[in-house]
Design a protein around this motif. Structure first.
Motif: not given
Length: 282
Positions: A50-54, A68-77
């Motif tokens: 979902p766009e804009g949703q962690p 994981g660095d890319f996931l963090s940059e995208e705002g995910h845990y």
């Protein structure tokens, strides 16, 4: 398929092959970091989050934490699992934001049912196709992994694996065990007509089966042919950048804009000024 004479999984088990010396490459080699980031970005795109949703994601074979660095940059845990303690030590030294866990994916994922909103894995799944011990059975280890992963994902979630299959039999083994575990989905191949840019992504659906995404460079239109040519030239230019970040290049901007168009986002039209470097102001 990838040549078998240079495959790392034929050299030693993963916890032996990825020693301290090999692990350091994943924090010092700019080309390796660039490739890992690009494949992670494509894997997340195939997750269709979902766009804009962690979201809370699992990274299988997380290594030094580049994905994981890319996931963090995208705002995910995220939570990362890897069998190599040397790789995880590098991730700790880099102070990645995700939680890290030592584990053999062939023994299953030790998480509660419905824990994760999605899963990615970069260049790890093919290791399960090798028997490093007498007690190892690749089909059983693959099934154990996929069945426990299926349980740990929320219904409707996706799992995307970038892998380097050795041959068609290995692909069939992997997909068969994934379907036995309850997954739907299949293989997405990017740039199938390119020997260098070709990438395999196993895209799996947990519970709810959706339409399988199309691979990049598979369209039959003239524009698709143009994109394939552009991609080949892009790879040559990356080689001449001598460690500079690809994100500053014109090709990366075009690729990013095209990816956003496929996602249905509003993107400005390309012009001769797109991505052009401006002269420094004094």
């Amino acid at each position: 398929m990838t040549s078998s004479c240079r495959r790392p999984e034929h050299s030693a088990p993963p916890d032996v092959f990825y020693n301290e010396a090999e692990a350091k490459k994943y924090s010092q080699n700019s080309r390796m970091i660039e490739i890992q980031t690009q494949m992670s970005e494509r894997a997340v795109e195939l997750l269709n989050l979902p766009e804009g949703q962690p979201c809370f994601l699992l990274d299988v074979g997380c290594g030094s934490g580049l994905s994981g660095d890319f996931l963090s940059e995208e705002g995910h845990y995220w939570v990362g699992v890897d069998i190599s303690t040397a790789m995880l030590d590098v991730a700790l030294d880099r102070e990645v934001e995700g939680d890290l866990l030592v584990g053999d994916m062939g023994q299953g994922m030790p998480f509660r049912p419905g824990t994760f909103d999605g899963c990615i894995s970069i260049s790890a799944l093919q290791w399960l196709c090798n028997a490093d011990k007498r007690t190892h059975s690749p089909p059983k280890r693959l099934y154990t992994f996929f069945s426990t992963l299926y349980s740990s994902l929320s219904r409707g979630a996706r799992a995307v694996f970038q892998l380097y299959p050795e041959n068609s039999e290995q692909l069939e083994l992997i997909t068969t065990q994934a379907m036995r575990a309850g997954f739907g989905g299949g293989m997405v191949v990017d740039y199938p007509n390119s020997s260098k840019a070709k990438k395999f992504f196993l895209c799996l659906f947990a519970g709810v089966t959706g339409a399988l995404p199309k691979g990049l460079g598979t369209e039959t239109s003239d524009r698709a042919v143009s994109n394939q040519v552009q991609y080949s030239g892009q790879r040559c230019r990356f080689k001449n950048m001598k460690g500079k970040s690809a994100k500053k290049g014109r090709d990366w901007i075009f690729e990013k804009k095209e990816r956003r168009r496929r996602q249905g986002r509003e993107v400005r039209a390309d012009t001769k000024y797109t991505g052009r470097q401006r002269r420094p102001n004094f």
